[in-house]
Write an enzyme that holds these catalytic residues in place. Structure first.
Site, PDB file in Angstrom:
ATOM      1  N   CYS A   1      -7.202  -2.977  -4.027  1.00 52.24           N
ATOM      2  CA  CYS A   1      -5.932  -2.533  -4.619  1.00 52.24           C
ATOM      3  C   CYS A   1      -5.147  -3.808  -4.885  1.00 52.24           C
ATOM      4  O   CYS A   1      -5.067  -4.679  -4.000  1.00 52.24           O
ATOM      5  CB  CYS A   1      -5.176  -1.629  -3.650  1.00 52.24           C
ATOM      6  SG  CYS A   1      -3.440  -1.362  -4.105  1.00 52.24           S
TER       7      CYS A   1
ATOM      8  N   CYS B   1      -4.908  -2.327 -12.092  1.00 52.24           N
ATOM      9  CA  CYS B   1      -4.767  -1.354 -11.016  1.00 52.24           C
ATOM     10  C   CYS B   1      -6.133  -0.722 -10.762  1.00 52.24           C
ATOM     11  O   CYS B   1      -6.694  -0.078 -11.656  1.00 52.24           O
ATOM     12  CB  CYS B   1      -3.765  -0.289 -11.456  1.00 52.24           C
ATOM     13  SG  CYS B   1      -3.618   1.091 -10.324  1.00 52.24           S
TER      14      CYS B   1
HETATM   15  N1  DGL Z   1      -2.061  -1.460  -7.364  1.00 53.13           N
HETATM   16  C1  DGL Z   1      -2.788  -0.251  -7.469  1.00 53.13           C
HETATM   17  C2  DGL Z   1      -4.290  -0.470  -7.263  1.00 53.13           C
HETATM   18  O1  DGL Z   1      -4.788  -1.542  -7.525  1.00 53.13           O
HETATM   19  C3  DGL Z   1      -2.345   0.971  -6.731  1.00 53.13           C
HETATM   20  C4  DGL Z   1      -1.076   1.028  -5.981  1.00 53.13           C
HETATM   21  C5  DGL Z   1      -0.533   2.437  -5.899  1.00 53.13           C
HETATM   22  O2  DGL Z   1      -1.073   3.256  -5.136  1.00 53.13           O
HETATM   23  O3  DGL Z   1       0.419   2.688  -6.648  1.00 53.13           O
HETATM   24  O4  DGL Z   1      -4.993   0.437  -6.869  1.00 53.13           O
END
Ligand code: DGL
Length: 248
Positions: free
Chosen positions: A180, A78
């Protein structure tokens, strides 16, 4: 005797929701003997819109569960958590922690205007600013996307391309960085809209994970997926997205 047969390497992945499954998938294909765990917190998506303290508390809760596994390596799948929390987590835990980051370096190498799409928390982070100061140039533009991750999280089994296009800004670009992991599920639509190469941090992160584990990176892989435990959040959904959307 190969002792690793008896005590496999344990790799724990963590994302707010389904986004990190992309990184899990590319890693799993290259780690046939590892024991893999996927930690998620789907009911709190979008992490990227949470106030700092709430984000920290959510991440601390998950990391205390990850620590109980005693992982060989923990992977923050993430960008938001890497951007906001990786320093603090590394000083708190003594197992190695690898975090995904936007592939600014790779995209800027192509030249021209680079758009970096990220959650609001990543977009405003000192860590992304540092990355752009180091590898970006004056035409690198960060675009905060407050609704994009949640849209993908909620509609993953039925993504409407037209609605998706409406969430993307009408800007010109020579390269796009998906900062993201949720956005990776719609990489092809982004490529179609901007008509340019689209970069993610997945390959670079897989290489770093393998490096920590002492496993050589293979571009061509035998399609074999090791056992994966899905822990926390909407476990059934994460499992379905992994096997029905990614392994299909
Ligand atoms: N998948 C996450 C990232 O790479 C964030 C998604 C969310 O905002 O929950 O930043």
């Amino acid at each position: 005797m190969d002792l690793s047969e008896f005590s496999p390497q344990k790799v724990c992945f963590f994302d707010s929701g389904i986004g990190g499954l992309n990184l899990l998938y590319e890693s799993a294909l290259r780690l046939p003997k590892a024991e893999l765990y996927y930690f998620a917190d789907n009911f709190k998506v979008p992490y990227g819109n949470l106030p700092d303290k709430e984000l920290e508390n959510a991440v601390d809760e998950i990391f205390s569960e990850i620590a109980k596994i005693n992982p060989t390596v923990a992977v923050i799948a993430c960008n938001t958590v890497t951007a906001r929390c990786v320093g603090r987590l590394r000083s708190k835990y003594d197992f190695p922690i690898v975090g995904i980051q936007p592939a600014v370096k790779e995209a800027v190498r192509v030249g021209g205007k680079c758009l970096v799409f990220a959650t609001p928390a990543t977009a405003q982070s000192a860590s992304l600013r540092k990355l752009i100061n180091e590898y970006g140039n004056d035409t690198t533009q960060v675009v905060a996307c407050p609704h994009f991750a949640q849209f993908v999280e909620q509609n993953i089994f039925n993504l409407n391309e037209e609605e998706l296009m409406g969430l993307l800004p009408d800007l010109k670009a020579d390269t796009v960085v998906l900062g993201c992991t949720h956005y990776i599920f719609v990489k092809e639509a982004v490529q179609k809209k901007y008509g340019c190469p689209v970069f993610t941090g997945v390959e670079g992160t897989v290489r770093r994970i393998l490096n920590v584990l002492g496993v050589e990176y293979q571009p061509q892989i035998v399609p074999f997926i090791p056992k994966i435990s899905f822990v926390g959040g909407d476990e059934e959904k994460n499992k379905r997205v992994f096997y029905e959307v990614l392994c299909r």
